[in-house]
Design a protein around this motif. Sequence first.
Motif: not given
Length: 106
Positions: A58-81
């Motif tokens: 999978f492309s570097v662009d897709d990998a980078s975009a997925a990582l940004v989204e995943f970090k945002a989700l993890l950040n939301q998780a920290m708040t939710a927890m």
Amino acid sequence: MHDLYTWLEEQSGGIRTYTEFHQKVRELARQDSDNAAILALLGRVAARFVARFEGEPFSVDDASAALVEFKALLNQAMTAMDSSTAEKFAFANKVATFDLLEAQAA
């Protein structure tokens, strides 16, 4: 959880990142029973992503975009927890159906 986020910040976003993340949150879930459901669901998001791309390029662009989204989700998780039980439950419901690729397309 902050250590996990710091670790994720240092990763490249390749398949190995998500495989290791899944292993890390499984261990954290065993240690943190108050947030085990959220942690397990975050691991599930990572595992679904791995299953979709394992052995496939999978492309570097897709990998980078997925990582940004995943970090945002993890950040939301920290708040939710750190939130009320109702807010944790609402976040867990969101994560249960979260798809990294759909998040990128939105």
